[in-house]
Design an enzyme around this catalytic site. Sequence first.
Site, mmCIF file in Angstrom:
data_model
loop_
_atom_site.group_PDB
_atom_site.id
_atom_site.type_symbol
_atom_site.label_atom_id
_atom_site.label_comp_id
_atom_site.label_asym_id
_atom_site.label_seq_id
_atom_site.Cartn_x
_atom_site.Cartn_y
_atom_site.Cartn_z
ATOM 1 N N ASP A 48 0.841 -1.200 0.000
ATOM 2 C CA ASP A 48 0.000 0.000 0.000
ATOM 3 C C ASP A 48 0.877 1.250 0.000
ATOM 4 O O ASP A 48 1.709 1.436 0.876
ATOM 5 C CB ASP A 48 -0.874 0.006 1.263
ATOM 6 N N TYR A 53 3.105 9.761 -0.291
ATOM 7 C CA TYR A 53 4.237 9.153 0.416
ATOM 8 C C TYR A 53 5.561 9.391 -0.320
ATOM 9 O O TYR A 53 6.630 9.146 0.242
ATOM 10 C CB TYR A 53 4.044 7.626 0.586
ATOM 11 N N LYS A 78 -2.851 6.163 -4.151
ATOM 12 C CA LYS A 78 -3.955 7.080 -3.815
ATOM 13 C C LYS A 78 -3.713 8.464 -4.410
ATOM 14 O O LYS A 78 -2.556 8.898 -4.508
ATOM 15 C CB LYS A 78 -4.075 7.234 -2.289
ATOM 16 N N HIS A 111 -7.590 9.745 -1.529
ATOM 17 C CA HIS A 111 -6.922 9.687 -0.219
ATOM 18 C C HIS A 111 -7.761 10.293 0.918
ATOM 19 O O HIS A 111 -7.830 9.719 2.004
ATOM 20 C CB HIS A 111 -5.563 10.393 -0.317
#
Length: 284
Positions: A48, A53, A78, A111
């Site tokens: 994930d 990120y 996301k 998200h």
Amino acid sequence: MTEVKERVTLKNGVEIPAIGYGTWLVNDAESAAATVAEAIKAGYRHIDTAAYYGNEASVAEGIRKSGVKREDIFVTSKVWYTHRGYEKTWEAFEATMKEFSFSYLDLYLVHWPAVPKNYDNWKEINAETWRAMEEIYRSGRVRAIGVSNFLPHHLEPLFETADIIPMVNQIEFRPGYAQIDCAKWCADHDIVPEAWRPLGAGEALKGEVLTSLAKKYGKSAAQICIRWVLQHGLLPLPKSANPERMRENLRVFDFELSAEDMQKIDTLPPDDTTAIPPDQLVEN
Ligand code: A2P
């Protein structure tokens, strides 16, 4: 109690491994690729990540390095809140695909929802983001679509304009912040709930209840915690940089928590990890 399985089927028939490897803060390029490859070596087949990120290229590199075939790994990313709306969601998706340099993603999520605190037209913004998500899904470049951090009162208005109901909702869920009603509501609407930060960033494992249950079941506190998430019907996404703990976190299919012990964890007071209720976020 939900039956715990090692793989779960989304409503469009796509299978997803019940435990995913979370990669938030795994973002130093070189070590992120090595960590993801290590996680795959430890047995994870579900990774994930998110555009936010900053590690999508490293995650892809880790998958390549692992030697396991792309089609044997379930990959989620996301779209971040800076890219809501029809056009920007498409833009974000193309950027994500470029980072990954794979021909498809397994799951693409919104998200965070736009919320009334920040936008008068939050319903319209979410509807437009979702319209792009549906088109992306129909293009065949993602195998499933869903949302993250949406509560029932964000999802209900979305249902009014959606052609496709989200297949997944990834929410914050851990001892001390057990959003049981939301998870149940999702399951009742055929939306598979996933749990981000299921170990409370490690803090949730320190309490007396988790440690005494660990002793009782002959498991670690982390295994108790992950099993508790699974028995609530959510897919946990634990993170660890340590290969032994990576493996430990997957060994949770050989025991069962009693209803009484589940309730002990359900009713734990909030821990030191700050909860992030979507409606209260300042920037979102
Ligand atoms: P480490 O990377 O040293 O293993 P979350 O998944 O809720 O974000 O929690 C991640 C945190 O929990 C990390 O600090 C990680 O530390 C720790 N952690 C993960 N698995 C375990 C485990 N089995 N036992 C103890 N701590 C763990």
